[in-house]
Write a protein that holds these residues in place. Structure first.
Motif, PDB file in Angstrom:
ATOM      1  N   ALA A   1      -5.621  26.792  -7.248  1.00 45.39           N
ATOM      2  CA  ALA A   1      -6.163  26.159  -8.454  1.00 45.39           C
ATOM      3  C   ALA A   1      -5.056  25.597  -9.329  1.00 45.39           C
ATOM      4  CB  ALA A   1      -7.001  27.161  -9.249  1.00 45.39           C
ATOM      5  N   ALA A   2      -3.955  26.327  -9.438  1.00 46.85           N
ATOM      6  CA  ALA A   2      -2.816  25.850 -10.227  1.00 46.85           C
ATOM      7  C   ALA A   2      -2.190  24.627  -9.574  1.00 46.85           C
ATOM      8  CB  ALA A   2      -1.776  26.968 -10.376  1.00 46.85           C
ATOM      9  N   ARG A   3      -2.193  24.588  -8.257  1.00 45.73           N
ATOM     10  CA  ARG A   3      -1.653  23.416  -7.568  1.00 45.73           C
ATOM     11  C   ARG A   3      -2.530  22.196  -7.825  1.00 45.73           C
ATOM     12  NH1 ARG A   3      -1.289  27.228  -3.289  1.00 45.73           N
ATOM     13  NH2 ARG A   3      -2.607  26.069  -1.826  1.00 45.73           N
ATOM     14  N   PHE A   4      -3.849  22.383  -7.790  1.00 48.42           N
ATOM     15  CA  PHE A   4      -4.736  21.243  -8.037  1.00 48.42           C
ATOM     16  C   PHE A   4      -4.659  20.774  -9.484  1.00 48.42           C
ATOM     17  CE2 PHE A   4      -8.551  18.931  -9.041  1.00 48.42           C
ATOM     18  CZ  PHE A   4      -8.773  18.164  -7.910  1.00 48.42           C
ATOM     19  N   ALA A   5      -4.441  21.700 -10.409  1.00 52.00           N
ATOM     20  CA  ALA A   5      -4.412  21.357 -11.838  1.00 52.00           C
ATOM     21  C   ALA A   5      -3.368  20.296 -12.152  1.00 52.00           C
ATOM     22  CB  ALA A   5      -4.156  22.607 -12.671  1.00 52.00           C
ATOM     23  N   ARG A   6      -2.356  20.172 -11.315  1.00 48.08           N
ATOM     24  CA  ARG A   6      -1.306  19.180 -11.536  1.00 48.08           C
ATOM     25  C   ARG A   6      -1.805  17.755 -11.298  1.00 48.08           C
ATOM     26  NH1 ARG A   6       3.038  22.955  -8.280  1.00 48.08           N
ATOM     27  NH2 ARG A   6       3.510  24.331 -10.033  1.00 48.08           N
ATOM     28  N   TYR A   7      -2.960  17.632 -10.655  1.00 48.76           N
ATOM     29  CA  TYR A   7      -3.525  16.312 -10.350  1.00 48.76           C
ATOM     30  C   TYR A   7      -4.774  15.993 -11.160  1.00 48.76           C
ATOM     31  CZ  TYR A   7      -0.663  16.864  -6.104  1.00 48.76           C
ATOM     32  OH  TYR A   7       0.370  17.073  -5.226  1.00 48.76           O
ATOM     33  N   ASP A   8      -5.423  17.008 -11.755  1.00 47.16           N
ATOM     34  CA  ASP A   8      -6.781  16.776 -12.237  1.00 47.16           C
ATOM     35  C   ASP A   8      -6.885  15.814 -13.420  1.00 47.16           C
ATOM     36  OD1 ASP A   8      -5.967  18.419 -14.322  1.00 47.16           O
ATOM     37  OD2 ASP A   8      -7.362  20.049 -13.855  1.00 47.16           O
ATOM     38  N   GLY A   9      -5.773  15.452 -14.042  1.00 43.84           N
ATOM     39  CA  GLY A   9      -5.814  14.429 -15.080  1.00 43.84           C
ATOM     40  C   GLY A   9      -6.282  13.083 -14.558  1.00 43.84           C
ATOM     41  N   TRP A  10      -6.072  12.835 -13.257  1.00 43.50           N
ATOM     42  CA  TRP A  10      -6.520  11.557 -12.687  1.00 43.50           C
ATOM     43  C   TRP A  10      -8.044  11.459 -12.704  1.00 43.50           C
ATOM     44  CZ3 TRP A  10      -2.703   8.577 -12.996  1.00 43.50           C
ATOM     45  CH2 TRP A  10      -1.411   8.929 -12.581  1.00 43.50           C
ATOM     46  N   LEU A  11      -8.737  12.593 -12.710  1.00 44.91           N
ATOM     47  CA  LEU A  11     -10.197  12.583 -12.708  1.00 44.91           C
ATOM     48  C   LEU A  11     -10.770  11.958 -13.975  1.00 44.91           C
ATOM     49  CD1 LEU A  11     -10.791  16.211 -11.377  1.00 44.91           C
ATOM     50  CD2 LEU A  11     -11.158  14.100 -10.084  1.00 44.91           C
ATOM     51  N   LEU A  12      -9.987  11.945 -15.037  1.00 46.89           N
ATOM     52  CA  LEU A  12     -10.464  11.482 -16.342  1.00 46.89           C
ATOM     53  C   LEU A  12     -10.097  10.028 -16.626  1.00 46.89           C
ATOM     54  CD1 LEU A  12      -9.423  14.658 -18.387  1.00 46.89           C
ATOM     55  CD2 LEU A  12     -11.634  14.182 -17.311  1.00 46.89           C
ATOM     56  N   ARG A  13      -9.437   9.373 -15.705  1.00 42.76           N
ATOM     57  CA  ARG A  13      -8.952   8.012 -15.945  1.00 42.76           C
ATOM     58  C   ARG A  13      -9.946   6.968 -15.453  1.00 42.76           C
ATOM     59  NH1 ARG A  13      -4.152   7.283 -18.819  1.00 42.76           N
ATOM     60  NH2 ARG A  13      -4.106   5.261 -17.759  1.00 42.76           N
TER      61      ARG A  13
ATOM     62  N   VAL B   1      -9.740  32.969  -7.805  1.00 45.32           N
ATOM     63  CA  VAL B   1      -8.659  32.017  -8.078  1.00 45.32           C
ATOM     64  C   VAL B   1      -9.186  30.638  -8.457  1.00 45.32           C
ATOM     65  CG1 VAL B   1      -6.764  30.743  -6.988  1.00 45.32           C
ATOM     66  CG2 VAL B   1      -6.957  33.209  -6.636  1.00 45.32           C
ATOM     67  N   ALA B   2     -10.207  30.159  -7.733  1.00 46.22           N
ATOM     68  CA  ALA B   2     -10.613  28.760  -7.890  1.00 46.22           C
ATOM     69  C   ALA B   2     -12.124  28.560  -7.901  1.00 46.22           C
ATOM     70  CB  ALA B   2      -9.999  27.924  -6.768  1.00 46.22           C
ATOM     71  N   GLY B   3     -12.880  29.606  -8.236  1.00 43.87           N
ATOM     72  CA  GLY B   3     -14.334  29.461  -8.267  1.00 43.87           C
ATOM     73  C   GLY B   3     -14.797  28.398  -9.244  1.00 43.87           C
TER      74      GLY B   3
ATOM     75  N   VAL C   1       0.859  -1.182   0.000  1.00 47.21           N
ATOM     76  CA  VAL C   1       0.000   0.000   0.000  1.00 47.21           C
ATOM     77  C   VAL C   1       0.898   1.235   0.000  1.00 47.21           C
ATOM     78  CG1 VAL C   1      -1.754   1.318   1.247  1.00 47.21           C
ATOM     79  CG2 VAL C   1      -1.845  -1.187   1.242  1.00 47.21           C
ATOM     80  N   VAL C   2       0.718   2.082  -1.000  1.00 46.58           N
ATOM     81  CA  VAL C   2       1.557   3.265  -1.160  1.00 46.58           C
ATOM     82  C   VAL C   2       0.669   4.500  -1.195  1.00 46.58           C
ATOM     83  CG1 VAL C   2       3.220   4.451  -2.647  1.00 46.58           C
ATOM     84  CG2 VAL C   2       3.257   1.953  -2.483  1.00 46.58           C
ATOM     85  N   ARG C   3       1.066   5.531  -0.492  1.00 48.90           N
ATOM     86  CA  ARG C   3       0.326   6.791  -0.552  1.00 48.90           C
ATOM     87  C   ARG C   3       1.289   7.891  -0.962  1.00 48.90           C
ATOM     88  NH1 ARG C   3      -0.680   8.228   5.882  1.00 48.90           N
ATOM     89  NH2 ARG C   3       1.534   8.354   6.469  1.00 48.90           N
ATOM     90  N   GLY C   4       0.769   8.915  -1.603  1.00 46.93           N
ATOM     91  CA  GLY C   4       1.647  10.000  -2.024  1.00 46.93           C
ATOM     92  C   GLY C   4       0.879  11.083  -2.752  1.00 46.93           C
ATOM     93  N   HIS C   5       1.562  12.195  -2.991  1.00 46.06           N
ATOM     94  CA  HIS C   5       1.026  13.283  -3.794  1.00 46.06           C
ATOM     95  C   HIS C   5       1.635  13.135  -5.190  1.00 46.06           C
ATOM     96  CE1 HIS C   5       0.604  14.747   0.360  1.00 46.06           C
ATOM     97  NE2 HIS C   5      -0.428  15.443  -0.093  1.00 46.06           N
ATOM     98  N   LEU C   6       0.920  12.425  -6.059  1.00 48.07           N
ATOM     99  CA  LEU C   6       1.451  12.081  -7.370  1.00 48.07           C
ATOM    100  C   LEU C   6       0.810  12.941  -8.446  1.00 48.07           C
ATOM    101  CD1 LEU C   6       3.243  10.165  -9.058  1.00 48.07           C
ATOM    102  CD2 LEU C   6       1.260   8.623  -9.220  1.00 48.07           C
ATOM    103  N   TYR C   7       1.604  13.841  -9.045  1.00 48.89           N
ATOM    104  CA  TYR C   7       1.100  14.669 -10.133  1.00 48.89           C
ATOM    105  C   TYR C   7       0.690  13.789 -11.304  1.00 48.89           C
ATOM    106  CZ  TYR C   7       3.450  18.621  -7.777  1.00 48.89           C
ATOM    107  OH  TYR C   7       3.857  19.565  -6.881  1.00 48.89           O
TER     108      TYR C   7
ATOM    109  N   LEU D   1      -2.368  33.550   1.878  1.00 48.70           N
ATOM    110  CA  LEU D   1      -1.149  33.083   1.223  1.00 48.70           C
ATOM    111  C   LEU D   1      -1.372  31.722   0.585  1.00 48.70           C
ATOM    112  CD1 LEU D   1       1.815  33.087   0.469  1.00 48.70           C
ATOM    113  CD2 LEU D   1       2.381  32.449   2.820  1.00 48.70           C
ATOM    114  N   SER D   2      -2.098  30.848   1.272  1.00 45.35           N
ATOM    115  CA  SER D   2      -2.364  29.522   0.719  1.00 45.35           C
ATOM    116  C   SER D   2      -3.263  29.604  -0.510  1.00 45.35           C
ATOM    117  CB  SER D   2      -3.012  28.635   1.782  1.00 45.35           C
ATOM    118  OG  SER D   2      -3.135  27.311   1.319  1.00 45.35           O
ATOM    119  N   ILE D   3      -4.185  30.539  -0.528  1.00 43.63           N
ATOM    120  CA  ILE D   3      -5.045  30.729  -1.700  1.00 43.63           C
ATOM    121  C   ILE D   3      -4.236  31.270  -2.879  1.00 43.63           C
ATOM    122  CG2 ILE D   3      -6.965  32.066  -2.669  1.00 43.63           C
ATOM    123  CD1 ILE D   3      -8.206  32.052   0.170  1.00 43.63           C
TER     124      ILE D   3
END
Length: 226
Positions: free
Chosen positions: A110-122, A201-203, A27-33, A92-94
């Motif tokens: 929003a730019a930080r999340f965009a690095r992951y959102d490709g997983w939503l389409l898989r 930023v992320a609406g 079992v592996v966990r991580g922040h994988l772009y 600052l976090s926003i």
């Protein structure tokens, strides 16, 4: 892939090697772009992949507290700890670091999340909301996870047994980033300025992820502090 403790990013080559080293049953966990090569490598290794995401408003509140109060060794901690208030830290976090700091990649949320959102389409990755795992939907979501695991692993897995094991190991308190784990905590901490900037930023991201139907939440009455 980044380390959430020190905010250091692995090289692309290192990430592929890391995925290649995953062994059966691990079992592996991580922040994988998201990256097509990452996805291909996970598929090659027959990794059963779950992508868990959270309301970006709660993310910025959580990050602000974590980086200002909990982890002084994080590379972003000095920027958060020097601020006068948690309200400034949430902003600052926003917004991310402005102007950008060399060697520290921290754009807006929003730019930080965009690095992951490709997983939503898989189809070979199950995306689910953190909030659903902390709600009355939990049993149903875990059942879906177990079913997905059984389908992806192509084994003779007993779904009921798998779901029971998943539920027994669902403990966010074991995470070093855990603070409260409450849903919609942002409602207690967001000011009118936070709402305004979050919409700017992320609406659209909040709508995309299903957390809001439109931008009207930003002008709703702000909860008063007790």
């Amino acid at each position: 892939m980044i380390s959430s403790f020190q905010f250091r990013e692995r090289s692309h080559k290192n990430v592929l090697a890391f995925i290649g080293g995953i062994v059966p049953g691990e079992v592996v966990r991580g922040h994988l772009y998201f990256d097509e090569e990452h996805a291909a490598k996970l598929s090659e290794k027959r990794v059963v992949h779950f992508f868990i995401f959270r309301d970006p408003r709660d993310i910025v509140v959580s990050e602000a507290h974590y980086l200002r109060e909990m982890n002084r060794w994080h590379r972003l901690a000095p920027y958060f700890r020097k601020l006068d208030s948690i309200e400034e830290a949430i902003l600052l976090s926003i917004n991310g670091l402005k102007p950008p700091v060399a060697g520290i990649d921290y754009p807006n949320v929003a730019a930080r999340f965009a690095r992951y959102d490709g997983w939503l389409l898989r189809d070979d990755c199950m995306s689910l909301r953190f909030e659903d795992l902390r709600s009355e939907k939990q049993a149903s979501i875990i059942q879906q996870m177990a079913t997905f695991y059984a389908r992806q692993s192509n084994g003779s897995l007993d779904i009921a047994t798998c779901a029971k094991a998943m539920e027994a190991h669902l403990d966010p308190h074991k995470s070093h980033t855990f603070r409260s784990g409450k849903k919609a905590g942002w409602q207690r901490e967001f000011t009118a300025e936070h709402r305004r900037r979050m919409v700017e930023v992320a609406g659209d991201l909040l709508i995309q992820l299903g957390y809001e139907p439109n931008h009207d939440w930003a002008t709703a009455p702000v909860a008063s502090s007790a």
